[in-house]
Design an enzyme around this catalytic site. Structure first.
Site, PDB file in Angstrom:
ATOM      1  N   LYS A 233       3.339   1.163   7.918  1.00 44.96           N
ATOM      2  CA  LYS A 233       3.683   0.034   7.112  1.00 44.96           C
ATOM      3  C   LYS A 233       2.793  -0.143   5.971  1.00 44.96           C
ATOM      4  O   LYS A 233       1.452  -0.195   6.250  1.00 44.96           O
ATOM      5  CB  LYS A 233       3.648  -1.002   8.037  1.00 44.96           C
ATOM      6  CG  LYS A 233       4.160  -2.227   7.459  1.00 44.96           C
ATOM      7  CD  LYS A 233       3.581  -3.474   8.481  1.00 44.96           C
ATOM      8  CE  LYS A 233       3.960  -4.875   7.711  1.00 44.96           C
ATOM      9  NZ  LYS A 233       3.644  -5.981   8.497  1.00 44.96           N
TER      10      LYS A 233
ATOM     11  N   LYS B  16      -1.259   0.422   9.742  1.00 41.37           N
ATOM     12  CA  LYS B  16      -0.942  -0.774   8.647  1.00 41.37           C
ATOM     13  C   LYS B  16      -1.712  -0.923   7.678  1.00 41.37           C
ATOM     14  O   LYS B  16      -3.080  -1.137   8.228  1.00 41.37           O
ATOM     15  CB  LYS B  16      -0.740  -2.186   9.802  1.00 41.37           C
ATOM     16  CG  LYS B  16      -0.313  -3.266   9.012  1.00 41.37           C
ATOM     17  CD  LYS B  16      -0.107  -4.405   9.779  1.00 41.37           C
ATOM     18  CE  LYS B  16       0.024  -5.612   8.997  1.00 41.37           C
ATOM     19  NZ  LYS B  16       0.443  -6.889  10.084  1.00 41.37           N
TER      20      LYS B  16
ATOM     21  N   ARG C 127      -7.540  -9.488   4.640  1.00 45.23           N
ATOM     22  CA  ARG C 127      -7.481  -8.521   6.022  1.00 45.23           C
ATOM     23  C   ARG C 127      -8.017  -7.149   5.838  1.00 45.23           C
ATOM     24  O   ARG C 127      -7.601  -6.403   6.764  1.00 45.23           O
ATOM     25  CB  ARG C 127      -5.955  -8.452   6.262  1.00 45.23           C
ATOM     26  CG  ARG C 127      -5.023  -9.884   6.291  1.00 45.23           C
ATOM     27  CD  ARG C 127      -4.044  -9.637   7.278  1.00 45.23           C
ATOM     28  NE  ARG C 127      -3.006 -10.790   6.967  1.00 45.23           N
ATOM     29  CZ  ARG C 127      -2.916 -12.024   7.354  1.00 45.23           C
ATOM     30  NH1 ARG C 127      -4.212 -12.256   7.795  1.00 45.23           N
ATOM     31  NH2 ARG C 127      -2.012 -12.715   7.357  1.00 45.23           N
TER      32      ARG C 127
ATOM     33  N   CYS D 146       1.454 -11.347  16.935  1.00 46.59           N
ATOM     34  CA  CYS D 146       0.382 -11.592  16.113  1.00 46.59           C
ATOM     35  C   CYS D 146      -0.084 -13.074  16.210  1.00 46.59           C
ATOM     36  O   CYS D 146       0.690 -13.672  16.566  1.00 46.59           O
ATOM     37  CB  CYS D 146       0.669 -11.043  14.795  1.00 46.59           C
ATOM     38  SG  CYS D 146      -0.763 -10.942  13.776  1.00 46.59           S
TER      39      CYS D 146
ATOM     40  N   TYR E 271      14.914  -5.873   5.728  1.00 49.37           N
ATOM     41  CA  TYR E 271      15.477  -7.039   5.334  1.00 49.37           C
ATOM     42  C   TYR E 271      16.780  -6.605   4.916  1.00 49.37           C
ATOM     43  O   TYR E 271      17.914  -7.807   4.950  1.00 49.37           O
ATOM     44  CB  TYR E 271      14.640  -7.765   4.454  1.00 49.37           C
ATOM     45  CG  TYR E 271      13.377  -8.208   4.967  1.00 49.37           C
ATOM     46  CD1 TYR E 271      13.165  -9.060   5.849  1.00 49.37           C
ATOM     47  CD2 TYR E 271      11.894  -7.402   4.564  1.00 49.37           C
ATOM     48  CE1 TYR E 271      11.898  -9.385   6.390  1.00 49.37           C
ATOM     49  CE2 TYR E 271      10.826  -7.458   5.274  1.00 49.37           C
ATOM     50  CZ  TYR E 271      10.693  -8.602   6.113  1.00 49.37           C
ATOM     51  OH  TYR E 271       9.560  -8.847   6.489  1.00 49.37           O
TER      52      TYR E 271
ATOM     53  N   ARG F 289       4.353 -13.488   3.537  1.00 51.10           N
ATOM     54  CA  ARG F 289       3.033 -14.685   3.729  1.00 51.10           C
ATOM     55  C   ARG F 289       3.522 -15.901   3.366  1.00 51.10           C
ATOM     56  O   ARG F 289       3.244 -16.961   3.953  1.00 51.10           O
ATOM     57  CB  ARG F 289       1.837 -14.046   3.178  1.00 51.10           C
ATOM     58  CG  ARG F 289       1.242 -13.051   4.083  1.00 51.10           C
ATOM     59  CD  ARG F 289      -0.177 -12.452   3.421  1.00 51.10           C
ATOM     60  NE  ARG F 289      -0.752 -11.404   4.112  1.00 51.10           N
ATOM     61  CZ  ARG F 289      -1.477 -10.659   3.737  1.00 51.10           C
ATOM     62  NH1 ARG F 289      -2.518 -11.069   2.668  1.00 51.10           N
ATOM     63  NH2 ARG F 289      -1.866  -9.380   4.151  1.00 51.10           N
TER      64      ARG F 289
ATOM     65  N   GLU G 195      -5.534   6.212  13.523  1.00 55.42           N
ATOM     66  CA  GLU G 195      -4.890   4.888  13.958  1.00 55.42           C
ATOM     67  C   GLU G 195      -3.644   5.130  14.848  1.00 55.42           C
ATOM     68  O   GLU G 195      -3.378   4.641  15.955  1.00 55.42           O
ATOM     69  CB  GLU G 195      -4.557   4.277  12.799  1.00 55.42           C
ATOM     70  CG  GLU G 195      -5.525   3.522  12.173  1.00 55.42           C
ATOM     71  CD  GLU G 195      -6.092   2.424  12.895  1.00 55.42           C
ATOM     72  OE1 GLU G 195      -5.502   2.139  14.011  1.00 55.42           O
ATOM     73  OE2 GLU G 195      -7.040   1.547  12.382  1.00 55.42           O
TER      74      GLU G 195
ATOM     75  N   CYS H 245      -5.484 -12.843  11.827  1.00 58.20           N
ATOM     76  CA  CYS H 245      -4.564 -12.334  12.785  1.00 58.20           C
ATOM     77  C   CYS H 245      -5.373 -12.398  14.058  1.00 58.20           C
ATOM     78  O   CYS H 245      -4.797 -11.791  15.280  1.00 58.20           O
ATOM     79  CB  CYS H 245      -4.154 -10.823  12.377  1.00 58.20           C
ATOM     80  SG  CYS H 245      -3.215 -10.762  11.028  1.00 58.20           S
TER      81      CYS H 245
END
Ligand code: PBG
Length: 326
Positions: free
Chosen positions: A249, A196, A218, A121, A314, A206, A234, A131
């Site tokens: 996501k 997304k 976005r 990205c 994470y 961010r 998509e 992006c």
């Protein structure tokens, strides 16, 4: 009421061995992908305030972290790079000297078994934080595609095993596939961030990646949370363009989308358990309002139950350690 007039579901819940025998959705460490943020410099490990336990790391420290992940059984990482300098075209994104390209090479050198995926990205590298290339108030789709392809090729040249475009530009998977093939990387798979959403749950990321848009938002390229059928379009578009793995996501507010995609498509499906989802559990856990470990495992299990084959999280190392304890 006579007891043979209703089903006795509790009969199969009375004993922990039996509950374990009947477990429908067993998480496995092999499906986890661990995201990491790499910066320039050496010896740097900067905590990311809204994501306790997640740090920005220089390349040398990222190598240690990848080895720590490997020791816990997490063999796959997803790298995000944060440059020192940004410009209008995000030119750092494809520089072989940037943190992410150097991290790929260093991790593959020190830990060849680690499967290294890179996020492709421009938002971390552009001074406006969008992006893609900005033209007036608009992000120029087609002007952005060659830059994304160049970025992906620079990652493959550094040794990346897989690339993952997240810019939500139309045609990005096709442009990257073509770029990789032309550069001799026809065996490098592409994992599309296919569906997304424009999500509030990216907030902590961010901050971590210093990639908030400096004007606007976005919503002209990421999907609105209201859209379910559009997500299927998509994903179909990414498949037509040659995506090897598709993604939904964020994960938690979109479990229905994961479920539908898993039923509709036979291509391996990833789900991204994003930064805000992590932060909520971390914050509530720190406050003593929630049992962090149980919440982490419950969330990951729900993503698997919805049908994800791969989970980007994470919490990968923590979850791996919990699984290993049994
Ligand atoms: C880059 C990108 C973002 C995330 C992954 N890749 C941020 C965004 O689109 O604003 C979010 C990941 C997370 O929140 O954990 N485009």
């Amino acid at each position: 009421m006579n007891s043979d007039q209703y089903p006795h579901l509790r009969r199969l819940r009375r004993n922990s061995t039996l509950r374990d025998m009947l477990n429908e959705n067993r998480l496995s460490v092999s499906e986890f992908i661990y995201p990491m943020f790499v910066v320039n410099g050496t010896g740097v490990r900067t905590p990311i305030e809204p994501m306790p336990g997640v740090d920005q790391m220089s390349v040398d420290i990222a190598v240690e972290e990848a080895q720590k992940a490997m020791a816990a059984g997490v063999k796959s990482v997803l790298l995000f790079g944060i440059p020192d300098d940004k410009d209008a075209t995000g030119s750092g994104a494809s520089s072989p000297d940037e943190a992410v390209q150097r991290a790929v090479a260093a991790i593959k050198m020190a830990s060849p078994e680690t499967y290294v995926i890179t996020d492709v990205c421009l938002c971390e590298y552009t001074d406006h934080g969008h992006c893609g290339i900005v033209n007036g108030n608009d992000v120029d789709n087609d002007a952005t595609l060659p830059l994304l392809a160049q970025t992906a090729v620079s990652h493959a040249e550094a040794g990346a095993d897989m690339v993952a475009p997240s810019a939500m530009m139309d045609g990005q998977v096709a442009a990257i596939r073509e770029g990789l093939n032309e550069a001799g990387f026809s065996d490098t798979p592409v994992m599309g961030y296919s569906a997304k959403y424009a999500s509030a749950f990216y907030g902590p990321f961010r901050i971590a990646a210093d990639s908030a848009p400096q004007f606007g938002d976005r919503r002209a390229y990421q999907m609105a949370p209201n859209q379910g059928r559009e997500a299927m379009r998509e994903i179909e578009a990414d498949l037509e363009e040659g995506a090897d793995i598709i993604m939904v996501k964020p994960a938690l507010a979109y479990l229905d989308v994961i479920k539908e995609a898993s039923m509709r498509f036979d291509t391996p499906l990833a789900a991204y358990n994003v930064s805000g989802e992590y932060s909520m559990i971390a914050a509530a856990g720190q406050a003593g309002w929630i049992d962090r470990e149980r919440a982490v495992m419950e969330v990951l299990t729900s993503i698997k139950r919805a049908g994800a084959d791969l989970i980007i999280t994470y919490s990968a190392i923590e979850a791996a350690q919990i699984l290993a304890r049994g």
